[in-house]
Design an enzyme around this catalytic site. Structure first.
Site, PDB file in Angstrom:
ATOM      1  N   THR A 132     -13.244 -34.041  20.910  1.00 50.65           N
ATOM      2  CA  THR A 132     -12.606 -32.776  21.265  1.00 50.65           C
ATOM      3  C   THR A 132     -13.302 -31.575  20.641  1.00 50.65           C
ATOM      4  OG1 THR A 132     -10.557 -31.482  20.898  1.00 50.65           O
ATOM      5  CG2 THR A 132     -11.048 -33.203  19.319  1.00 50.65           C
ATOM      6  N   GLU A 134     -11.812 -29.378  19.214  1.00 49.45           N
ATOM      7  CA  GLU A 134     -11.070 -29.058  17.995  1.00 49.45           C
ATOM      8  C   GLU A 134     -11.808 -29.517  16.738  1.00 49.45           C
ATOM      9  OE1 GLU A 134      -8.192 -27.326  17.495  1.00 49.45           O
ATOM     10  OE2 GLU A 134      -8.096 -26.818  19.615  1.00 49.45           O
ATOM     11  N   TYR A 157      -4.806 -32.835  14.008  1.00 47.18           N
ATOM     12  CA  TYR A 157      -5.389 -33.465  15.196  1.00 47.18           C
ATOM     13  C   TYR A 157      -6.915 -33.430  15.130  1.00 47.18           C
ATOM     14  CZ  TYR A 157      -6.944 -33.876  20.054  1.00 47.18           C
ATOM     15  OH  TYR A 157      -7.608 -34.245  21.200  1.00 47.18           O
ATOM     16  N   LYS A 161      -9.479 -36.627  14.808  1.00 49.67           N
ATOM     17  CA  LYS A 161     -10.523 -36.835  15.809  1.00 49.67           C
ATOM     18  C   LYS A 161     -11.918 -36.839  15.179  1.00 49.67           C
ATOM     19  CE  LYS A 161      -8.746 -37.243  20.019  1.00 49.67           C
ATOM     20  NZ  LYS A 161      -9.153 -38.312  20.963  1.00 49.67           N
TER      21      LYS A 161
END
Length: 353
Positions: A132, A134, A157, A161
């Site tokens: 991601t 992010e 999150y 990840k």
């Protein structure tokens, strides 16, 4: 010719459902993992599900990324040619409220799959990890992020990840597994979860043009994201696993828009006129109806994250070149697709009431 076998975690989600459709058209046998639930959560794949007692190339298995035994048993039974790990607790904002569960599923879940592959010696199985944008946090003066950019995640999150990203690379290098990361920037569709900001916006305006009253409360209107269409992104996920050697790729459109700009694009497509007043926490949007105006959007600070990323834009030149891909959808196509779908759903719900 023997059909390839694919295993998809998160098959009931946006990407999982589109990927299942795509692979079935490619003549794959598709196995999906879904969590046991007291309520049905298969709406996105109901149209491709066939009674397992009948002839089918689509199969569902109960399992959980938080449970090593279930993952090991499913993988050892199927021995797939390709594994797509799309399952996760994927809501960034919620990850601040449930960091332990987010880490368990979005982080350790990846390790459980990789460990099963290693233990079963599945050297011919190809593994795709849904990473991601992010992972990136601070821009450090960069205008866009690529495969060599620094990682500074700013949410539980993103941190979970990042663990999955490095474990995928580690198992590739340490155990010679075919394992790849796809660092995907935001990608939306009519199947996007209803709690995600783009879907909240398109659902709101779909109901608004049918005459429903109400105000939409949002968080940071100035946050800029690189939004693509999920259909493009799942095809590129597949292409990543068709390469001779495993590599990691950034997948992004290379264009970034704010939440406010996304709202304006929705209104333009629908022919609605709005006017913005104020800024920051005091920002508001009014819908103009002749001489009248209706308050339709307000900012609520509870939707701001404890730590947020203000700007994300990806550089996917490496992927577009290696995968020989050209995007089929732009931001206007995405807005149209989501609004048209939500308007149809809103009309149906209106008639059913």
């Amino acid at each position: 010719m023997k059909r390839k076998v694919a295993l998809i975690t998160g098959i009931t989600g946006q990407d999982g459902s589109y990927l299942a459709e795509f692979l079935l058209k490619k003549k794959y046998k598709v196995h999906g993992i879904k969590r046991k639930s007291s309520s049905f959560n298969t709406q996105r794949i109901d149209h491709i599900y066939v009674d397992p007692h009948l002839s089918s190339n689509f199969y569902l298995h109960y399992g959980d990324l938080a449970d090593s035994n279930s993952m090991f048993n499913i993988i050892s039974k199927i021995k797939p040619n390709e594994i797509y790990n799309l399952g996760a607790q994927s809501h960034v904002g919620h990850s601040f409220e449930i960091p332990e569960y987010t880490s368990e599923v979005s982080g350790l879940g990846t390790m459980r799959i990789l460990e099963a592959m290693r233990f079963l010696n599945l050297k011919k199985t190809k593994f795709y990890q849904a990473s991601t944008s992010e992972l990136f946090g601070e821009t450090f003066g960069k205008k866009s992020f690529n495969e060599n950019s620094r990682f500074t995640p700013k949410s539980p999150y993103g941190v979970a990840k990042l663990y999955s990203y490095w474990m995928t690379k580690l198992y590739r290098e340490a155990y010679n597994l075919y394992a790849c990361n796809g660092i995907l920037f935001n990608h939306e569709s009519p199947r996007r979860g209803e709690t995600f900001v783009t879907r909240k916006i398109t659902m709101f305006f779909a109901k608004k043009i049918l005459g429903q009253k109400g105000v939409l409360y949002l968080g940071n209107l100035n946050a800029k994201r690189d939004w693509g269409h999920a259909k493009d992104y799942v095809e590129m996920q597949w292409k990543i696993l068709q390469q001779t050697k495993p590599k990691d790729y950034v997948i992004a459109t290379g264009k970034s828009y704010s939440v406010k700009e996304f709202i304006n694009m929705c209104c333009k497509y629908l022919g609605l006129k709005i006017v913005w007043k104020g800024s920051g926490l005091k920002a508001k949007a009014y819908l103009l109806k002749g001489a009248k105006k209706e308050l339709i959007i307000k900012v609520d600070k509870k939707y701001f994250r404890p730590a947020d990323i203000d700007y994300l834009k990806g550089d996917s030149r490496k992927a577009l070149k290696d995968l020989k891909y050209k995007f089929k959808f732009n931001i206007k196509d995405l807005v149209k697709d989501m609004l048209d779908s939500d308007i149809e759903k809103a009309k149906k719900n209106f008639l059913d009431e």
